[in-house]
Design an enzyme around this catalytic site. Sequence first.
Site, PDB file in Angstrom:
ATOM      1  N   GLY A 161     -23.616   3.901   1.129  1.00 32.09           N
ATOM      2  CA  GLY A 161     -22.572   4.414   0.237  1.00 32.09           C
ATOM      3  C   GLY A 161     -23.041   4.262  -1.191  1.00 32.09           C
ATOM      4  O   GLY A 161     -23.467   3.170  -1.606  1.00 32.09           O
ATOM      5  N   GLY A 215     -21.117   5.420  -3.925  1.00 33.11           N
ATOM      6  CA  GLY A 215     -19.973   5.755  -4.778  1.00 33.11           C
ATOM      7  C   GLY A 215     -19.778   4.641  -5.789  1.00 33.11           C
ATOM      8  O   GLY A 215     -20.726   3.915  -6.120  1.00 33.11           O
ATOM      9  N   ASN A 216     -18.561   4.468  -6.229  1.00 27.61           N
ATOM     10  CA  ASN A 216     -18.288   3.464  -7.247  1.00 27.61           C
ATOM     11  C   ASN A 216     -18.793   2.075  -6.836  1.00 27.61           C
ATOM     12  O   ASN A 216     -19.553   1.435  -7.578  1.00 27.61           O
ATOM     13  CB  ASN A 216     -16.771   3.430  -7.527  1.00 27.61           C
ATOM     14  CG  ASN A 216     -16.410   2.356  -8.524  1.00 27.61           C
ATOM     15  OD1 ASN A 216     -17.162   2.079  -9.443  1.00 27.61           O
ATOM     16  ND2 ASN A 216     -15.275   1.718  -8.329  1.00 27.61           N
ATOM     17  N   GLY A 274     -20.807   1.121  -4.114  1.00 32.22           N
ATOM     18  CA  GLY A 274     -22.200   1.046  -3.668  1.00 32.22           C
ATOM     19  C   GLY A 274     -23.186   1.130  -4.829  1.00 32.22           C
ATOM     20  O   GLY A 274     -24.115   0.312  -4.939  1.00 32.22           O
ATOM     21  N   LYS A 300       0.879  -1.183   0.000  1.00 31.40           N
ATOM     22  CA  LYS A 300       0.000   0.000   0.000  1.00 31.40           C
ATOM     23  C   LYS A 300       0.906   1.220   0.000  1.00 31.40           C
ATOM     24  O   LYS A 300       2.044   1.170   0.473  1.00 31.40           O
ATOM     25  CB  LYS A 300      -0.874   0.002   1.273  1.00 31.40           C
ATOM     26  CG  LYS A 300      -2.151   0.770   1.115  1.00 31.40           C
ATOM     27  CD  LYS A 300      -3.201  -0.073   0.401  1.00 31.40           C
ATOM     28  CE  LYS A 300      -4.496   0.652   0.218  1.00 31.40           C
ATOM     29  NZ  LYS A 300      -5.526  -0.215  -0.350  1.00 31.40           N
TER      30      LYS A 300
HETATM   31  P1  NAD Z   1     -16.230   6.246  -3.395  1.00 26.62           P
HETATM   32  O1  NAD Z   1     -15.433   7.398  -2.888  1.00 26.62           O
HETATM   33  O2  NAD Z   1     -16.515   6.126  -4.848  1.00 26.62           O
HETATM   34  O3  NAD Z   1     -17.656   6.186  -2.636  1.00 26.62           O
HETATM   35  C1  NAD Z   1     -17.795   6.303  -1.250  1.00 26.62           C
HETATM   36  C2  NAD Z   1     -19.276   6.551  -0.968  1.00 26.62           C
HETATM   37  O4  NAD Z   1     -19.466   6.577   0.438  1.00 26.62           O
HETATM   38  C3  NAD Z   1     -19.803   7.898  -1.502  1.00 26.62           C
HETATM   39  O5  NAD Z   1     -21.094   7.715  -2.011  1.00 26.62           O
HETATM   40  C4  NAD Z   1     -19.886   8.763  -0.242  1.00 26.62           C
HETATM   41  O6  NAD Z   1     -20.872   9.766  -0.331  1.00 26.62           O
HETATM   42  C5  NAD Z   1     -20.275   7.708   0.755  1.00 26.62           C
HETATM   43  N1  NAD Z   1     -20.023   8.105   2.123  1.00 26.62           N
HETATM   44  C6  NAD Z   1     -18.991   8.831   2.630  1.00 26.62           C
HETATM   45  N2  NAD Z   1     -19.182   9.019   3.931  1.00 26.62           N
HETATM   46  C7  NAD Z   1     -20.338   8.394   4.262  1.00 26.62           C
HETATM   47  C8  NAD Z   1     -21.054   8.222   5.457  1.00 26.62           C
HETATM   48  N3  NAD Z   1     -20.644   8.750   6.593  1.00 26.62           N
HETATM   49  N4  NAD Z   1     -22.201   7.502   5.418  1.00 26.62           N
HETATM   50  C9  NAD Z   1     -22.658   6.974   4.266  1.00 26.62           C
HETATM   51  N5  NAD Z   1     -22.013   7.102   3.098  1.00 26.62           N
HETATM   52  C10 NAD Z   1     -20.872   7.805   3.107  1.00 26.62           C
HETATM   53  O7  NAD Z   1     -15.463   4.944  -2.857  1.00 26.62           O
HETATM   54  P2  NAD Z   1     -15.575   3.462  -3.389  1.00 26.62           P
HETATM   55  O8  NAD Z   1     -14.505   3.202  -4.374  1.00 26.62           O
HETATM   56  O9  NAD Z   1     -16.990   3.168  -3.730  1.00 26.62           O
HETATM   57  O10 NAD Z   1     -15.144   2.641  -2.063  1.00 26.62           O
HETATM   58  C11 NAD Z   1     -16.059   2.400  -1.022  1.00 26.62           C
HETATM   59  C12 NAD Z   1     -15.440   1.421  -0.050  1.00 26.62           C
HETATM   60  O11 NAD Z   1     -15.084   0.215  -0.727  1.00 26.62           O
HETATM   61  C13 NAD Z   1     -14.166   1.895   0.639  1.00 26.62           C
HETATM   62  O12 NAD Z   1     -14.130   1.378   1.950  1.00 26.62           O
HETATM   63  C14 NAD Z   1     -13.062   1.250  -0.182  1.00 26.62           C
HETATM   64  O13 NAD Z   1     -11.861   1.076   0.563  1.00 26.62           O
HETATM   65  C15 NAD Z   1     -13.715  -0.082  -0.476  1.00 26.62           C
HETATM   66  N6  NAD Z   1     -13.125  -0.762  -1.638  1.00 26.62           N
HETATM   67  C16 NAD Z   1     -13.195  -0.202  -2.864  1.00 26.62           C
HETATM   68  C17 NAD Z   1     -12.668  -0.869  -3.957  1.00 26.62           C
HETATM   69  C18 NAD Z   1     -12.779  -0.305  -5.357  1.00 26.62           C
HETATM   70  O14 NAD Z   1     -12.464  -1.035  -6.305  1.00 26.62           O
HETATM   71  N7  NAD Z   1     -13.230   0.935  -5.520  1.00 26.62           N
HETATM   72  C19 NAD Z   1     -12.022  -2.113  -3.777  1.00 26.62           C
HETATM   73  C20 NAD Z   1     -11.964  -2.675  -2.502  1.00 26.62           C
HETATM   74  C21 NAD Z   1     -12.527  -1.982  -1.438  1.00 26.62           C
END
Ligand code: NAD
Length: 424
Positions: A226, A228-229, A231, A114
Amino acid sequence: MRKDVVYYMRENLSPLDVALEQLRIVAEEIDLELGIHEVLKHPKRSLIVSVPIRLDNGEVNVFMGCRVQHNDARGPCKGGIRYHPDVTLDEVTALAMWMTWKCAVVDIPYGGAKGGVCCNTKELTKSEVERITRRYTTMLLEVIGPYRDVAAPDMYTNGQTMAWIMDTYSHYKGYRVPEVVTGKPIVVGGSEGRVEATSLGVVFCIKEAAKHLKMRLKGATCAIQGFGNVGWNAANILHKMGGKIVAVSDSTGGIYNSDGINPSKIYQHKEKTGSVVNFKGTKNITNEELLELKCDILVPAALENQITKANANKIKAKIVAEAANGPTTPEADKILLQKGIFLVPDILANSGGVTSSYFEWVQNLTREHWTVEETNKKLEEKMVKAFDDVNRISKKEETNMRLAALILGVGRVADAIRTLGLWP
Ligand code: NAD
Protein backbone atom coordinates in the site's frame (compact mmCIF):
# COMPACT_ATOMS: atom_id res chain seq x y z
CA MET A 1 -3.97 -18.86 30.04
CA ARG A 2 -4.71 -20.44 26.65
CA LYS A 3 -2.33 -19.08 24.03
CA ASP A 4 -4.44 -19.82 21.00
CA VAL A 5 -7.75 -18.37 22.04
CA VAL A 6 -8.23 -15.84 19.28
CA TYR A 7 -8.01 -18.50 16.70
CA TYR A 8 -11.13 -20.52 17.21
CA MET A 9 -12.89 -18.26 14.72
CA ARG A 10 -13.76 -19.35 11.24
CA GLU A 11 -12.29 -17.25 8.43
CA ASN A 12 -15.53 -16.32 6.71
CA LEU A 13 -17.05 -14.20 9.45
CA SER A 14 -18.39 -10.68 8.97
CA PRO A 15 -16.48 -7.87 10.73
CA LEU A 16 -19.18 -7.76 13.42
CA ASP A 17 -18.97 -11.54 13.95
CA VAL A 18 -15.20 -11.18 14.37
CA ALA A 19 -15.52 -8.22 16.73
CA LEU A 20 -18.10 -10.05 18.90
CA GLU A 21 -16.03 -13.24 18.91
CA GLN A 22 -12.94 -11.29 19.98
CA LEU A 23 -14.99 -9.73 22.76
CA ARG A 24 -16.31 -13.14 23.85
CA ILE A 25 -12.79 -14.56 24.05
CA VAL A 26 -11.38 -11.60 25.95
CA ALA A 27 -14.38 -11.63 28.29
CA GLU A 28 -13.55 -15.24 29.12
CA GLU A 29 -9.85 -14.44 29.60
CA ILE A 30 -10.45 -11.59 32.01
CA ASP A 31 -13.48 -13.15 33.72
CA LEU A 32 -15.64 -10.23 32.70
CA GLU A 33 -18.97 -9.95 34.50
CA LEU A 34 -21.86 -11.11 32.30
CA GLY A 35 -23.61 -7.75 32.66
CA ILE A 36 -20.63 -5.73 31.41
CA HIS A 37 -20.09 -8.20 28.58
CA GLU A 38 -23.74 -7.65 27.58
CA VAL A 39 -23.30 -3.87 27.68
CA LEU A 40 -20.19 -4.07 25.48
CA LYS A 41 -21.82 -6.40 22.95
CA HIS A 42 -24.31 -3.69 22.04
CA PRO A 43 -23.59 -0.19 20.78
CA LYS A 44 -24.92 2.56 23.01
CA ARG A 45 -26.67 4.18 20.08
CA SER A 46 -27.12 3.40 16.37
CA LEU A 47 -28.74 6.01 14.21
CA ILE A 48 -29.84 5.30 10.65
CA VAL A 49 -30.62 8.33 8.52
CA SER A 50 -31.69 8.94 4.97
CA VAL A 51 -29.78 11.65 3.17
CA PRO A 52 -31.71 13.15 0.27
CA ILE A 53 -29.88 15.56 -2.00
CA ARG A 54 -30.49 17.19 -5.35
CA LEU A 55 -27.95 15.96 -7.89
CA ASP A 56 -26.34 18.42 -10.29
CA ASN A 57 -28.75 17.26 -13.03
CA GLY A 58 -31.74 18.30 -10.90
CA GLU A 59 -32.84 14.80 -9.89
CA VAL A 60 -33.26 13.86 -6.23
CA ASN A 61 -31.33 10.90 -4.85
CA VAL A 62 -31.54 9.44 -1.35
CA PHE A 63 -28.47 7.88 0.31
CA MET A 64 -28.51 5.69 3.42
CA GLY A 65 -26.31 6.91 6.24
CA CYS A 66 -25.62 5.84 9.79
CA ARG A 67 -23.64 6.68 12.90
CA VAL A 68 -22.89 4.11 15.57
CA GLN A 69 -21.71 5.15 19.03
CA HIS A 70 -20.42 2.01 20.65
CA ASN A 71 -19.43 3.14 24.12
CA ASP A 72 -18.67 6.42 25.92
CA ALA A 73 -17.65 5.24 29.39
CA ARG A 74 -14.13 6.67 28.95
CA GLY A 75 -15.13 9.89 27.15
CA PRO A 76 -16.89 11.26 24.08
CA CYS A 77 -17.31 8.83 21.18
CA LYS A 78 -14.67 9.16 18.48
CA GLY A 79 -14.43 7.67 15.02
CA GLY A 80 -14.27 8.20 11.31
CA ILE A 81 -16.93 8.64 8.67
CA ARG A 82 -16.62 6.57 5.51
CA TYR A 83 -18.32 7.11 2.18
CA HIS A 84 -18.52 3.79 0.36
CA PRO A 85 -21.18 1.91 -1.63
CA ASP A 86 -20.71 -1.18 0.59
CA VAL A 87 -21.23 0.57 3.93
CA THR A 88 -23.49 -1.52 6.20
CA LEU A 89 -24.70 -0.99 9.74
CA ASP A 90 -22.97 -4.26 10.77
CA GLU A 91 -19.59 -3.18 9.43
CA VAL A 92 -19.88 0.28 10.97
CA THR A 93 -20.85 -1.30 14.32
CA ALA A 94 -17.75 -3.52 14.28
CA LEU A 95 -15.53 -0.57 13.39
CA ALA A 96 -17.09 1.49 16.22
CA MET A 97 -16.37 -1.33 18.68
CA TRP A 98 -12.73 -1.54 17.54
CA MET A 99 -12.44 2.23 17.99
CA THR A 100 -13.53 1.80 21.63
CA TRP A 101 -10.72 -0.71 22.28
CA LYS A 102 -8.15 1.31 20.25
CA CYS A 103 -8.76 4.53 22.23
CA ALA A 104 -8.49 2.56 25.47
CA VAL A 105 -5.24 0.80 24.42
CA VAL A 106 -3.53 4.10 23.69
CA ASP A 107 -5.23 5.57 26.77
CA ILE A 108 -6.94 8.62 25.34
CA PRO A 109 -10.23 9.77 26.93
CA TYR A 110 -12.57 8.69 24.17
CA GLY A 111 -15.09 5.99 23.47
CA GLY A 112 -15.61 4.48 20.03
CA ALA A 113 -17.84 5.47 17.13
CA LYS A 114 -18.00 5.13 13.37
CA GLY A 115 -20.25 6.49 10.66
CA GLY A 116 -20.90 6.02 7.02
CA VAL A 117 -22.91 7.01 4.00
CA CYS A 118 -23.66 4.46 1.30
CA CYS A 119 -22.43 6.27 -1.79
CA ASN A 120 -19.79 6.07 -4.49
CA THR A 121 -17.82 9.30 -4.43
CA LYS A 122 -16.17 8.37 -7.74
CA GLU A 123 -19.55 8.82 -9.42
CA LEU A 124 -20.43 12.08 -7.63
CA THR A 125 -19.31 15.65 -8.24
CA LYS A 126 -17.61 17.67 -5.51
CA SER A 127 -20.75 19.77 -4.98
CA GLU A 128 -22.89 16.61 -4.67
CA VAL A 129 -20.49 15.22 -2.05
CA GLU A 130 -20.68 18.56 -0.23
CA ARG A 131 -24.51 18.43 -0.20
CA ILE A 132 -24.44 14.82 1.08
CA THR A 133 -22.00 15.85 3.83
CA ARG A 134 -23.98 18.88 4.98
CA ARG A 135 -27.32 17.06 4.92
CA TYR A 136 -25.84 14.03 6.73
CA THR A 137 -24.42 16.42 9.37
CA THR A 138 -27.83 18.01 9.99
CA MET A 139 -29.32 14.52 10.45
CA LEU A 140 -26.73 13.81 13.16
CA LEU A 141 -26.92 17.19 14.90
CA GLU A 142 -28.60 15.89 18.02
CA VAL A 143 -26.09 13.13 18.65
CA ILE A 144 -22.73 14.68 17.71
CA GLY A 145 -20.77 17.45 19.40
CA PRO A 146 -17.38 18.13 20.97
CA TYR A 147 -18.38 16.36 24.21
CA ARG A 148 -20.69 13.78 22.62
CA ASP A 149 -19.20 12.39 19.44
CA VAL A 150 -16.27 13.73 17.43
CA ALA A 151 -15.95 12.55 13.82
CA ALA A 152 -12.84 12.20 11.64
CA PRO A 153 -12.03 11.17 8.05
CA ASP A 154 -12.08 7.55 6.94
CA MET A 155 -12.27 5.88 3.52
CA TYR A 156 -13.22 8.39 0.80
CA THR A 157 -13.61 11.30 3.21
CA ASN A 158 -10.87 13.81 3.93
CA GLY A 159 -9.98 17.17 5.45
CA GLN A 160 -12.41 18.96 3.12
CA THR A 161 -15.27 16.72 4.27
CA MET A 162 -14.41 17.54 7.89
CA ALA A 163 -14.34 21.27 7.10
CA TRP A 164 -17.90 21.03 5.65
CA ILE A 165 -19.12 19.12 8.72
CA MET A 166 -17.55 21.70 11.04
CA ASP A 167 -19.02 24.57 9.01
CA THR A 168 -22.53 23.04 8.98
CA TYR A 169 -22.46 22.28 12.71
CA SER A 170 -21.12 25.77 13.45
CA HIS A 171 -23.94 27.42 11.45
CA TYR A 172 -26.50 25.66 13.61
CA LYS A 173 -24.68 26.65 16.80
CA GLY A 174 -24.14 30.24 15.70
CA TYR A 175 -20.40 30.20 16.39
CA ARG A 176 -17.32 28.28 15.16
CA VAL A 177 -16.94 24.85 16.73
CA PRO A 178 -13.71 23.38 15.31
CA GLU A 179 -13.60 20.75 18.07
CA VAL A 180 -16.63 18.93 16.64
CA VAL A 181 -14.44 17.07 14.11
CA THR A 182 -10.74 16.26 13.69
CA GLY A 183 -8.60 15.74 10.62
CA LYS A 184 -9.41 19.27 9.42
CA PRO A 185 -7.10 21.27 7.17
CA ILE A 186 -4.69 23.34 9.27
CA VAL A 187 -6.21 26.61 8.08
CA VAL A 188 -9.49 25.79 9.89
CA GLY A 189 -8.01 24.31 13.07
CA GLY A 190 -6.22 21.13 11.97
CA SER A 191 -3.18 19.87 13.86
CA GLU A 192 0.41 19.85 12.67
CA GLY A 193 1.61 16.35 11.83
CA ARG A 194 -1.87 14.78 11.45
CA VAL A 195 -1.17 13.54 7.90
CA GLU A 196 1.92 11.55 8.96
CA ALA A 197 0.71 10.67 12.47
CA THR A 198 -0.62 7.17 11.75
CA SER A 199 2.61 6.18 9.98
CA LEU A 200 4.78 7.76 12.64
CA GLY A 201 2.86 5.79 15.27
CA VAL A 202 3.42 2.58 13.27
CA VAL A 203 7.16 3.34 13.13
CA PHE A 204 7.34 4.06 16.88
CA CYS A 205 5.83 0.59 17.42
CA ILE A 206 8.32 -0.97 14.99
CA LYS A 207 11.18 0.70 16.89
CA GLU A 208 9.93 -0.74 20.17
CA ALA A 209 9.38 -4.18 18.61
CA ALA A 210 12.94 -4.11 17.20
CA LYS A 211 14.29 -3.20 20.63
CA HIS A 212 12.32 -6.07 22.15
CA LEU A 213 13.73 -8.50 19.58
CA LYS A 214 17.22 -6.98 19.88
CA MET A 215 17.15 -6.21 16.18
CA ARG A 216 18.89 -3.25 14.57
CA LEU A 217 16.62 -0.88 12.63
CA LYS A 218 19.51 0.59 10.69
CA GLY A 219 19.80 -1.48 7.54
CA ALA A 220 16.71 -3.56 8.38
CA THR A 221 14.90 -4.60 5.20
CA CYS A 222 11.31 -3.34 4.94
CA ALA A 223 8.44 -4.26 2.60
CA ILE A 224 5.38 -2.01 2.56
CA GLN A 225 2.06 -3.05 1.04
CA GLY A 226 0.00 0.00 0.00
CA PHE A 227 1.48 3.32 -1.03
CA GLY A 228 -1.35 5.65 0.05
CA ASN A 229 -1.23 8.07 2.93
CA VAL A 230 -0.14 5.53 5.54
CA GLY A 231 2.10 3.31 3.37
CA TRP A 232 4.05 6.13 1.70
CA ASN A 233 4.64 8.01 4.93
CA ALA A 234 5.68 4.83 6.76
CA ALA A 235 8.16 4.02 3.96
CA ASN A 236 9.51 7.56 4.03
CA ILE A 237 9.95 7.68 7.82
CA LEU A 238 11.56 4.20 7.94
CA HIS A 239 13.91 5.19 5.10
CA LYS A 240 14.95 8.38 6.94
CA MET A 241 15.65 6.29 10.05
CA GLY A 242 18.08 4.08 8.15
CA GLY A 243 15.72 1.23 7.19
CA LYS A 244 16.18 -0.28 3.74
CA ILE A 245 12.92 -0.17 1.75
CA VAL A 246 13.23 -3.19 -0.52
CA ALA A 247 9.64 -3.31 -1.81
CA VAL A 248 6.46 -1.25 -2.01
CA SER A 249 3.15 -1.78 -3.78
CA ASP A 250 -0.21 -0.26 -4.58
CA SER A 251 -3.42 -1.60 -6.11
CA THR A 252 -1.68 -1.95 -9.49
CA GLY A 253 1.24 -4.12 -8.24
CA GLY A 254 4.60 -3.86 -6.52
CA ILE A 255 8.31 -3.19 -7.09
CA TYR A 256 11.41 -4.76 -5.55
CA ASN A 257 15.12 -4.00 -5.28
CA SER A 258 17.25 -5.85 -2.72
CA ASP A 259 19.64 -2.86 -2.52
CA GLY A 260 16.84 -0.56 -1.38
CA ILE A 261 14.59 2.06 -3.00
CA ASN A 262 14.22 5.75 -2.17
CA PRO A 263 10.51 6.26 -1.29
CA SER A 264 10.52 9.96 -2.35
CA LYS A 265 11.58 8.94 -5.85
CA ILE A 266 8.80 6.34 -6.02
CA TYR A 267 6.35 8.99 -4.81
CA GLN A 268 7.35 11.26 -7.70
CA HIS A 269 7.08 8.34 -10.12
CA LYS A 270 3.57 7.52 -8.82
CA GLU A 271 2.56 11.18 -9.11
CA LYS A 272 3.63 11.10 -12.76
CA THR A 273 2.37 7.68 -13.81
CA GLY A 274 -0.41 6.94 -11.32
CA SER A 275 1.31 3.77 -10.10
CA VAL A 276 4.47 2.52 -8.37
CA VAL A 277 5.15 -0.20 -10.97
CA ASN A 278 7.78 0.07 -13.73
CA PHE A 279 10.07 2.20 -11.58
CA LYS A 280 13.58 2.29 -13.05
CA GLY A 281 16.08 -0.03 -11.38
CA THR A 282 13.43 -2.21 -9.72
CA LYS A 283 11.77 -5.49 -10.58
CA ASN A 284 7.98 -5.59 -10.86
CA ILE A 285 6.38 -8.02 -8.40
CA THR A 286 2.82 -8.85 -7.40
CA ASN A 287 1.23 -7.89 -4.12
CA GLU A 288 1.27 -11.57 -3.13
CA GLU A 289 5.03 -11.77 -3.80
CA LEU A 290 5.63 -8.64 -1.73
CA LEU A 291 3.99 -10.18 1.32
CA GLU A 292 6.12 -13.32 1.01
CA LEU A 293 9.49 -11.56 0.55
CA LYS A 294 12.43 -12.34 2.78
CA CYS A 295 12.62 -9.14 4.86
CA ASP A 296 12.90 -8.00 8.46
CA ILE A 297 9.80 -5.81 8.63
CA LEU A 298 6.51 -6.19 6.77
CA VAL A 299 3.97 -3.35 6.92
CA PRO A 300 0.54 -4.14 5.48
CA ALA A 301 -0.87 -0.65 4.85
CA ALA A 302 -3.67 -1.28 2.36
CA LEU A 303 -6.68 -3.49 2.94
CA GLU A 304 -8.09 -6.05 5.31
CA ASN A 305 -7.65 -9.84 4.79
CA GLN A 306 -4.22 -9.74 3.13
CA ILE A 307 -2.45 -12.30 5.32
CA THR A 308 -4.68 -15.37 5.40
CA LYS A 309 -4.23 -19.07 6.11
CA ALA A 310 -3.40 -19.42 2.40
CA ASN A 311 -0.18 -17.37 2.58
CA ALA A 312 0.67 -17.01 6.30
CA ASN A 313 3.08 -19.95 6.14
CA LYS A 314 5.07 -18.16 3.45
CA ILE A 315 5.53 -14.91 5.39
CA LYS A 316 9.24 -14.53 6.22
CA ALA A 317 9.34 -11.15 7.97
CA LYS A 318 10.48 -10.99 11.61
CA ILE A 319 8.06 -8.17 12.48
CA VAL A 320 4.60 -7.59 10.96
CA ALA A 321 3.25 -4.14 11.89
CA GLU A 322 -0.44 -3.79 10.99
CA ALA A 323 -0.86 -0.25 9.69
CA ALA A 324 -4.11 -1.24 7.96
CA ASN A 325 -7.20 -2.27 9.90
CA GLY A 326 -7.70 -6.05 9.90
CA PRO A 327 -5.02 -7.14 7.38
CA THR A 328 -4.48 -10.51 9.12
CA THR A 329 -7.20 -13.13 9.49
CA PRO A 330 -7.54 -15.06 12.75
CA GLU A 331 -6.32 -18.31 11.15
CA ALA A 332 -3.27 -16.50 9.77
CA ASP A 333 -2.61 -15.03 13.23
CA LYS A 334 -2.22 -18.52 14.59
CA ILE A 335 0.26 -19.47 11.88
CA LEU A 336 2.35 -16.30 12.33
CA LEU A 337 2.51 -16.99 16.05
CA GLN A 338 3.67 -20.56 15.47
CA LYS A 339 6.36 -19.25 13.12
CA GLY A 340 7.62 -16.91 15.83
CA ILE A 341 6.77 -13.75 13.90
CA PHE A 342 6.30 -10.71 16.13
CA LEU A 343 2.98 -9.10 15.20
CA VAL A 344 2.03 -5.57 16.27
CA PRO A 345 -1.80 -5.62 16.07
CA ASP A 346 -3.80 -2.90 14.32
CA ILE A 347 -5.51 -1.54 17.44
CA LEU A 348 -2.03 -0.71 18.74
CA ALA A 349 0.02 -0.16 15.57
CA ASN A 350 -2.27 2.33 13.81
CA SER A 351 -3.57 4.11 16.93
CA GLY A 352 -1.27 7.07 16.18
CA GLY A 353 -4.02 8.42 13.91
CA VAL A 354 -6.67 8.71 16.61
CA THR A 355 -4.05 9.92 19.10
CA SER A 356 -3.20 12.78 16.80
CA SER A 357 -6.93 13.46 16.43
CA TYR A 358 -7.13 13.71 20.20
CA PHE A 359 -4.31 16.27 20.13
CA GLU A 360 -6.22 18.29 17.55
CA TRP A 361 -9.34 18.24 19.74
CA VAL A 362 -7.36 19.39 22.80
CA GLN A 363 -5.77 22.22 20.80
CA ASN A 364 -9.19 23.28 19.46
CA LEU A 365 -10.79 23.25 22.92
CA THR A 366 -7.99 25.41 24.33
CA ARG A 367 -7.63 27.50 21.12
CA GLU A 368 -3.94 26.63 20.96
CA HIS A 369 -1.75 25.51 18.10
CA TRP A 370 1.19 23.24 18.89
CA THR A 371 4.33 22.92 16.79
CA VAL A 372 4.95 19.73 14.86
CA GLU A 373 7.86 18.94 17.25
CA GLU A 374 5.51 19.18 20.25
CA THR A 375 2.85 16.97 18.64
CA ASN A 376 5.33 14.32 17.52
CA LYS A 377 6.99 14.21 20.94
CA LYS A 378 3.62 13.72 22.65
CA LEU A 379 2.72 11.08 20.05
CA GLU A 380 5.92 9.15 20.73
CA GLU A 381 5.28 9.19 24.48
CA LYS A 382 1.74 7.83 23.99
CA MET A 383 2.77 5.14 21.49
CA VAL A 384 5.78 3.89 23.48
CA LYS A 385 3.67 3.70 26.64
CA ALA A 386 0.90 1.80 24.81
CA PHE A 387 3.43 -0.61 23.29
CA ASP A 388 5.04 -1.25 26.70
CA ASP A 389 1.65 -1.79 28.35
CA VAL A 390 0.61 -4.34 25.71
CA ASN A 391 4.00 -6.06 25.68
CA ARG A 392 3.98 -6.38 29.46
CA ILE A 393 0.56 -8.06 29.39
CA SER A 394 1.71 -10.30 26.56
CA LYS A 395 4.67 -11.50 28.63
CA LYS A 396 2.74 -11.80 31.89
CA GLU A 397 -0.15 -13.73 30.37
CA GLU A 398 2.08 -15.63 27.92
CA THR A 399 -0.08 -14.63 25.05
CA ASN A 400 0.32 -12.88 21.69
CA MET A 401 0.28 -9.11 21.23
CA ARG A 402 -3.20 -9.11 19.64
CA LEU A 403 -4.88 -10.76 22.60
CA ALA A 404 -2.77 -8.70 25.00
CA ALA A 405 -3.98 -5.47 23.32
CA LEU A 406 -7.59 -6.64 23.56
CA ILE A 407 -7.14 -7.57 27.22
CA LEU A 408 -5.80 -4.06 27.90
CA GLY A 409 -8.42 -2.21 25.82
CA VAL A 410 -11.51 -4.14 26.89
CA GLY A 411 -10.23 -4.27 30.48
CA ARG A 412 -9.89 -0.48 30.69
CA VAL A 413 -13.37 0.09 29.27
CA ALA A 414 -14.84 -2.49 31.65
CA ASP A 415 -13.12 -0.77 34.60
CA ALA A 416 -14.70 2.54 33.62
CA ILE A 417 -18.17 0.98 33.33
CA ARG A 418 -17.75 -0.78 36.67
CA THR A 419 -16.69 2.46 38.36
CA LEU A 420 -19.48 4.53 36.85
CA GLY A 421 -22.10 1.96 37.80
CA LEU A 422 -25.41 1.30 36.09
CA TRP A 423 -27.95 4.10 36.36
CA PRO A 424 -30.80 4.07 37.27
P1 NAD B 1 -5.21 5.33 1.10
O1 NAD B 1 -6.51 5.22 0.36
O2 NAD B 1 -4.50 6.63 1.15
O3 NAD B 1 -4.16 4.24 0.54
C1 NAD B 1 -4.49 2.89 0.32
C2 NAD B 1 -3.37 2.30 -0.53
O4 NAD B 1 -3.61 0.91 -0.69
C3 NAD B 1 -3.27 2.89 -1.95
O5 NAD B 1 -1.92 3.02 -2.30
C4 NAD B 1 -3.90 1.79 -2.82
O6 NAD B 1 -3.39 1.79 -4.14
C5 NAD B 1 -3.43 0.58 -2.06
N1 NAD B 1 -4.20 -0.61 -2.37
C6 NAD B 1 -5.53 -0.72 -2.63
N2 NAD B 1 -5.82 -1.99 -2.93
C7 NAD B 1 -4.66 -2.69 -2.85
C8 NAD B 1 -4.31 -4.03 -3.04
N3 NAD B 1 -5.20 -4.94 -3.39
N4 NAD B 1 -3.01 -4.39 -2.86
C9 NAD B 1 -2.08 -3.48 -2.52
N5 NAD B 1 -2.35 -2.19 -2.32
C10 NAD B 1 -3.63 -1.80 -2.49
O7 NAD B 1 -5.54 4.80 2.58
P2 NAD B 1 -4.71 5.05 3.90
O8 NAD B 1 -5.27 6.22 4.62
O9 NAD B 1 -3.26 4.99 3.60
O10 NAD B 1 -5.16 3.77 4.78
C11 NAD B 1 -4.56 2.51 4.58
C12 NAD B 1 -5.01 1.58 5.69
O11 NAD B 1 -4.66 2.13 6.96
C13 NAD B 1 -6.51 1.31 5.76
O12 NAD B 1 -6.72 -0.02 6.19
C14 NAD B 1 -6.99 2.27 6.83
O13 NAD B 1 -8.19 1.83 7.46
C15 NAD B 1 -5.82 2.18 7.78
N6 NAD B 1 -5.73 3.34 8.69
C16 NAD B 1 -5.54 4.58 8.20
C17 NAD B 1 -5.42 5.65 9.07
C18 NAD B 1 -5.14 7.05 8.56
O14 NAD B 1 -4.86 7.92 9.40
N7 NAD B 1 -5.18 7.28 7.26
C19 NAD B 1 -5.56 5.45 10.46
C20 NAD B 1 -5.76 4.16 10.95
C21 NAD B 1 -5.84 3.11 10.04
